[in-house]
Design a protein around this motif. Structure first.
Motif, mmCIF file in Angstrom:
data_model
loop_
_atom_site.group_PDB
_atom_site.id
_atom_site.type_symbol
_atom_site.label_atom_id
_atom_site.label_comp_id
_atom_site.label_asym_id
_atom_site.label_seq_id
_atom_site.Cartn_x
_atom_site.Cartn_y
_atom_site.Cartn_z
ATOM 1 N N MET A 1 0.867 -1.186 0.000
ATOM 2 C CA MET A 1 0.000 0.000 0.000
ATOM 3 C C MET A 1 0.897 1.227 0.000
ATOM 4 O O MET A 1 1.814 1.326 0.823
ATOM 5 C CB MET A 1 -0.907 -0.004 1.226
ATOM 6 C CG MET A 1 -1.911 1.136 1.252
ATOM 7 S SD MET A 1 -3.010 1.084 2.690
ATOM 8 C CE MET A 1 -3.977 -0.388 2.344
ATOM 9 N N ASN B 1 -7.245 -1.810 7.138
ATOM 10 C CA ASN B 1 -7.959 -0.544 7.306
ATOM 11 C C ASN B 1 -7.080 0.487 8.017
ATOM 12 O O ASN B 1 -7.029 1.652 7.605
ATOM 13 C CB ASN B 1 -9.257 -0.769 8.084
ATOM 14 C CG ASN B 1 -10.103 0.468 8.155
ATOM 15 O OD1 ASN B 1 -10.319 1.139 7.139
ATOM 16 N ND2 ASN B 1 -10.581 0.800 9.343
ATOM 17 N N TYR C 1 -4.528 1.933 5.650
ATOM 18 C CA TYR C 1 -5.096 2.986 4.811
ATOM 19 C C TYR C 1 -5.257 4.289 5.589
ATOM 20 O O TYR C 1 -4.969 5.374 5.075
ATOM 21 C CB TYR C 1 -6.442 2.545 4.223
ATOM 22 C CG TYR C 1 -7.114 3.663 3.490
ATOM 23 C CD1 TYR C 1 -6.591 4.150 2.292
ATOM 24 C CD2 TYR C 1 -8.236 4.288 4.022
ATOM 25 C CE1 TYR C 1 -7.180 5.213 1.643
ATOM 26 C CE2 TYR C 1 -8.829 5.355 3.366
ATOM 27 C CZ TYR C 1 -8.303 5.809 2.183
ATOM 28 O OH TYR C 1 -8.887 6.874 1.541
ATOM 29 N N GLU D 1 -4.593 8.201 4.343
ATOM 30 C CA GLU D 1 -5.733 8.964 3.828
ATOM 31 C C GLU D 1 -5.683 10.450 4.177
ATOM 32 O O GLU D 1 -6.200 11.274 3.435
ATOM 33 C CB GLU D 1 -7.059 8.354 4.273
ATOM 34 C CG GLU D 1 -7.435 8.617 5.707
ATOM 35 C CD GLU D 1 -8.846 8.153 6.030
ATOM 36 O OE1 GLU D 1 -9.677 7.994 5.121
ATOM 37 O OE2 GLU D 1 -9.105 7.932 7.220
ATOM 38 N N VAL E 1 -4.256 6.347 -3.365
ATOM 39 C CA VAL E 1 -3.541 5.256 -2.714
ATOM 40 C C VAL E 1 -3.741 3.984 -3.528
ATOM 41 O O VAL E 1 -4.866 3.650 -3.899
ATOM 42 C CB VAL E 1 -4.058 5.050 -1.267
ATOM 43 C CG1 VAL E 1 -3.407 3.831 -0.622
ATOM 44 C CG2 VAL E 1 -3.824 6.299 -0.426
ATOM 45 N N SER F 1 -3.213 -0.175 -3.612
ATOM 46 C CA SER F 1 -3.015 -1.311 -2.724
ATOM 47 C C SER F 1 -3.346 -2.607 -3.447
ATOM 48 O O SER F 1 -4.247 -2.664 -4.269
ATOM 49 C CB SER F 1 -3.900 -1.188 -1.475
ATOM 50 O OG SER F 1 -3.623 -2.224 -0.572
#
Length: 104
Positions: free
Chosen positions: A9, A58, A61, A65, A71, A73
């Motif tokens: 990511m 999560n 991310y 963010e 982004v 991933s």
């Protein structure tokens, strides 16, 4: 149960070098105390449940963010009931078959 996750990511809007952003994710994983291995192309970690695995993704991310507009991933899962510590055992199994000294 063992949930092995391999993922990458990173932001695509921050230039060629994104290690500063990736390091945020690694710090978060390190603090979570789940076993993981950083590789040149991504990170592999292991949890006991799918919920824990998705929570890590999560949270990864969430590290990006706030200041990244785009982004990228990719995520792969290997889920197996009745097993644990596969982050290490899978490699040991292959090394044993190759006749190599098993890493720890």
């Amino acid at each position: 149960m063992s949930v092995l996750v391999e993922f990458a990511m990173f932001p695509t809007d921050k230039g060629e070098s994104v290690s500063a952003y990736v390091s945020r994710i690694i710090k978060m994983i390190d603090k979570s105390e789940v076993p993981y291995k950083l590789t040149p192309m991504g990170t592999v970690f292991e949890t006991e449940t799918m919920e824990e695995a998705l929570d890590i993704i999560n949270k990864a991310y969430k590290q990006l963010e706030k200041d990244c507009n785009r982004v990228y991933s990719v995520v792969k899962f290997d889920i197996r009931k009745g097993k644990s510590n596969r982050l290490v055992q899978k490699i040991q199994s292959v090394e044993k078959k190759l006749g190599k000294q098993v890493s720890k």
